[in-house]
Design an enzyme around this catalytic site. Structure first.
Site, short mmCIF file in Angstrom:
data_model
loop_
_atom_site.label_atom_id
_atom_site.label_comp_id
_atom_site.label_asym_id
_atom_site.label_seq_id
_atom_site.Cartn_x
_atom_site.Cartn_y
_atom_site.Cartn_z
N PHE A 51 -2.51 15.51 5.59
CA PHE A 51 -2.65 15.07 4.20
C PHE A 51 -1.35 15.31 3.45
CE2 PHE A 51 -3.97 15.46 -0.23
CZ PHE A 51 -4.69 14.29 -0.36
N GLU A 83 0.84 -1.21 0.00
CA GLU A 83 0.00 0.00 0.00
C GLU A 83 0.87 1.26 0.00
OE1 GLU A 83 -2.66 1.43 -0.40
OE2 GLU A 83 -4.40 0.48 0.48
N ASP A 84 0.35 2.33 -0.56
CA ASP A 84 1.07 3.60 -0.50
C ASP A 84 0.98 4.21 0.90
OD1 ASP A 84 -1.67 4.07 -0.74
OD2 ASP A 84 -1.48 5.51 -2.39
N ASP A 121 -4.10 4.99 6.51
CA ASP A 121 -4.63 6.13 7.26
C ASP A 121 -5.54 5.56 8.35
OD1 ASP A 121 -6.16 8.42 7.99
OD2 ASP A 121 -5.84 9.35 6.06
N ASP A 134 -1.84 10.99 -4.29
CA ASP A 134 -2.48 12.03 -5.13
C ASP A 134 -3.32 13.01 -4.35
OD1 ASP A 134 -4.54 9.98 -4.65
OD2 ASP A 134 -5.73 11.21 -6.01
P1 IMP Z 1 -7.65 4.44 4.82
O1 IMP Z 1 -8.70 3.49 4.33
O2 IMP Z 1 -8.23 5.55 5.66
O3 IMP Z 1 -6.49 3.76 5.49
O4 IMP Z 1 -7.09 5.23 3.57
C1 IMP Z 1 -6.41 4.57 2.57
C2 IMP Z 1 -6.42 5.33 1.28
O5 IMP Z 1 -6.79 6.72 1.41
C3 IMP Z 1 -5.03 5.34 0.70
O6 IMP Z 1 -4.78 4.19 -0.07
C4 IMP Z 1 -5.03 6.61 -0.09
O7 IMP Z 1 -5.57 6.37 -1.36
C5 IMP Z 1 -5.95 7.54 0.65
N1 IMP Z 1 -5.20 8.45 1.55
C6 IMP Z 1 -5.20 8.43 2.92
N2 IMP Z 1 -4.43 9.40 3.41
C7 IMP Z 1 -3.91 10.06 2.34
C8 IMP Z 1 -3.00 11.18 2.19
O8 IMP Z 1 -2.50 11.78 3.16
N3 IMP Z 1 -2.71 11.55 0.92
C9 IMP Z 1 -3.22 10.93 -0.17
N4 IMP Z 1 -4.06 9.88 -0.10
C10 IMP Z 1 -4.40 9.45 1.16
#
Ligand code: IMP
Length: 189
Positions: free
Chosen positions: A163, A110-111, A114, A170
């Site tokens: 962020f 994963e990138d 969050d 992106d």
């Molecule tokens: P989660 O489900 O909240 O863990 O979020 C995962 C997805 O949200 C990541 O794979 C990203 O696509 C997007 N995301 C979460 N935080 C960021 C950020 O700081 N910058 C860009 N994309 C984010």
């Protein structure tokens, strides 16, 4: 396209401004450390890396570049989520997963993690294929935002809850091509 302003090397994307946060060199060094850890752990187990598109393309390439001694495979998936029947709640479908993963060691790439909701859904979808084991490798992790119990096994860098963009991450589809990581400037701070 991102516009670099001359003052303090900031970048403007749409209505937001971003400041340099992690250099490309620092990021690469952190990914290399992580790659060495993963390579040692999975030696002789021929794992399958599963990169989550779009954001993980950069990290997946860098991670594997730094583990040339590991016998491994890589594939990429896209994630589609929809509301299933009332009993099943949100259903996550992995698009493009053609490999047989039953009995295999799987590492999700994963990138950024969050809240962890995305990775939890992906793990649930993969469990249905009965892999021998699933772990997670992420370029960035926001521990203060994470709301799940499952440990995030392999993290290149932990960052505060802000962020960020660049290196595959992106802002409304833009800025994935910025080198290093850039952090949003809070105009109200
Ligand atoms: P989660 O489900 O909240 O863990 O979020 C995962 C997805 O949200 C990541 O794979 C990203 O696509 C997007 N995301 C979460 N935080 C960021 C950020 O700081 N910058 C860009 N994309 C984010």
């Amino acid at each position: 396209m991102p516009e670099t302003t001359s003052d303090q090397g900031r970048v403007r994307s749409l209505d937001k401004q971003f400041a340099p946060f992690i250099t490309a060199g620092e990021l690469d060094a952190a990914i290399q450390r992580l790659a060495e850890e993963v390579q040692a752990k999975y030696q002789g187990r021929r794992p399958l890396f599963i990169g989550v598109l779009n954001g993980a393309y950069f990290f997946a390439a860098k991670l594997l570049e730094h583990m040339p001694e590991l016998e491994c495979e890589i594939t990429f998936v896209k994630v589609a989520s929809y509301i299933g029947t009332s009993s099943s709640g949100t259903v996550t479908q992995l698009i493009g997963l053609n490999e047989r993963i039953e009995g295999r060691e799987v590492i999700i790439v994963e990138d950024i993690v969050d809240t962890g909701n995305t990775i939890a859904h992906i793990m649930g979808a993969l469990q249905e294929h009965h892999p021998a084991g699933i772990s997670v490798a992420t370029m960035l992790f926001k521990p203060d935002a994470y709301s799940h119990d499952h440990p995030i096994d392999h993290v290149a860098l932990r960052i505060p809850n802000a962020f960020v963009i660049g290196s595959g991450l992106d802002h409304d589809g833009l800025c994935r091509n910025l080198p290093g990581i850039w952090r949003i400037i809070d105009e109200h701070a």
